[in-house]
Design an enzyme around this catalytic site. Structure first.
Site, PDB file in Angstrom:
ATOM      1  N   LYS A 102       0.817  -1.219   0.000  1.00  0.00           N
ATOM      2  CA  LYS A 102       0.000   0.000   0.000  1.00  0.00           C
ATOM      3  C   LYS A 102       0.849   1.267   0.000  1.00  0.00           C
ATOM      4  CE  LYS A 102      -4.261  -1.875   0.957  1.00  0.00           C
ATOM      5  NZ  LYS A 102      -5.422  -1.746   0.161  1.00  0.00           N
ATOM      6  N   LYS A 108      -4.573  -9.577  -7.388  1.00  0.00           N
ATOM      7  CA  LYS A 108      -5.812  -9.784  -6.616  1.00  0.00           C
ATOM      8  C   LYS A 108      -6.914  -8.829  -7.075  1.00  0.00           C
ATOM      9  CE  LYS A 108      -6.832  -8.103  -2.367  1.00  0.00           C
ATOM     10  NZ  LYS A 108      -6.965  -7.860  -0.933  1.00  0.00           N
ATOM     11  N   LYS A 118     -10.978  -3.933  -3.973  1.00  0.00           N
ATOM     12  CA  LYS A 118     -11.961  -2.856  -4.051  1.00  0.00           C
ATOM     13  C   LYS A 118     -11.328  -1.474  -4.107  1.00  0.00           C
ATOM     14  CE  LYS A 118     -13.474  -3.696   0.617  1.00  0.00           C
ATOM     15  NZ  LYS A 118     -12.359  -3.342   1.511  1.00  0.00           N
TER      16      LYS A 118
END
Ligand code: ATP
Ligand code: LTN
Length: 333
Positions: free
Chosen positions: A117, A201, A204
């Site tokens: 991230k 992956k 969202k």
């Protein structure tokens, strides 16, 4: 009188960071439902975790409402499962602080989610501290309730393993306090991949044409499936190493239809990729269409507040007892 066997306890959560995807549905929510009769379950909305990266307040509110509606529409039964919002139980933040004090910079900076991230953040000086401390708060979420198992997708297993390390460390420093939980990942569907990049992956927060959103227009979802990246060759065969695109579509179809992968391979033998994608699109759209109808009726019924209020009451009862034990052990009481 027959002796009642005490059910094992399970706990998990999803953060309301964006619109829920087929990955969340297959990898997490469907698992939760399959366990609700057999286990004593605590399922929550990890809204404090949603703040670890910048998010608009209005969007967070909407995502939270959608997430609880989806939990209910998918069949989580508030009579069987304690359903609550993390921020309604203040003990999460309090134990999160204690866990942060008992964790090391080294282990937190080794977490894959943290590295992923923050990899694209050009200004390393402005990485939010919340995303670094994320696993300490997650450990608190878990340890407050002494669960035996924590069902998660494979991407979250590392955080549950760190939670185990923190529990063992705390128990040996302060005497036995926390149950050491086990992560639980399902064999199939533990990782649903992006339709546009089947090496990545489905997620969202990285919105793209490879993600199917549960509450999206069905025509949009159908188009995304029809343009999913496929592989060389013509066979409809499950072979994740050489045919990641087709294997991902087979996994999705199998998890939603309940048919085994080998049955689907047989049924689709000889089909071209286009026809195969149509089969997958029909399965996905059928499932989503019924889910969307249920979500609309739950949102219109006004039961959401009541469910969350009762869930918070039940969760607080357990969390309060554990936190006061921790406060005594560390010397705050
Ligand atoms: P974000 O993109 O914000 O990191 P996410 O879509 O990965 O979010 P989370 O809130 O982190 O979703 O995950 C909720 C649950 O859904 C977790 O148990 C996670 O492992 C599972 N999950 C998320 N994406 C997938 C996926 N593609 N396949 C299988 N499980 C998934
Ligand atoms: N990190 C998880 C969400 C989450 C969670 C938890 C899952 C927060 N706290 C405790 C299980 C147990 C995620 O990103 N899915």
């Amino acid at each position: 009188m027959q002796e009642q066997v005490k059910k094992k306890r399970m706990l998990s959560g999803i953060k309301p960071t964006g619109r829920l995807t087929l990955g969340n549905y297959i990898g997490a929510i469907k698992q939760f439902i399959s366990y609700q009769d057999e286990y004593e379950m605590y399922i929550f909305i990890a809204d404090l975790h949603a703040l670890t990266l910048p998010i608009d307040a209005k969007e967070l509110r909407q995502n939270t409402k959608d997430l609880i509606s989806i939990y209910l529409a998918c069949g989580l039964d508030p009579e069987k499962v304690v359903l609550f919002k993390q921020s309604d139980v203040h003990e999460h933040a309090e134990l999160g602080y204690i866990m942060a004090c008992n964790s090391y910079m080294g282990e937190l900076s080794r977490m894959t989610q943290y590295k992923d991230k923050t990899a694209n953040m050009s200004e390393k000086d402005s990485i939010p501290t919340g995303i670094f401390l994320y696993p300490a708060l997650m450990a608190a979420d878990i340890l407050l309730y002494d669960p035996d198992y924590v069902p998660v997708g494979v991407d979250q297993k590392q955080h549950v393993e760190l939670t185990r390390d923190l529990a063992i460390r705390f128990n040996s420093r302060y005497s036995d306090t926390f149950k050491v939980p086990e992560p639980l990942t399902s064999k199939q569907g533990a990782k649903v991949f992006s339709l546009s990049n089947p090496e990545k992956k489905m997620s969202k927060s990285e919105s793209d044409k490879g993600t199917i959103y549960l509450l999206d227009d069905l025509n949009v979802s159908r188009k995304k499936i029809m343009s999913a990246v496929t592989d060389l060759g013509r066979d409809i065969k499950y072979d994740p190493a050489n045919k990641p695109g087709i294997s991902n579509l087979l996994t999705i179809a199998s998890c939603l239809s309940g048919k085994s992968i080998s049955t689907l391979e047989k049924e689709c033998e000889g089909m071209g990729y286009g026809d195969f994608k149509k089969v997958v699109a029909d399965i996905v759209c059928n499932e989503l269409s019924s889910l969307q109808t249920k979500v609309a009726s739950i949102q219109a019924s006004g039961i959401i507040e009541k469910v969350l209020e009762e869930g918070a009451m039940k969760a607080s009862y357990v969390a309060r007892k554990k936190l006061s034990k921790v406060y005594r052990k560390v010397g705050l009481r």
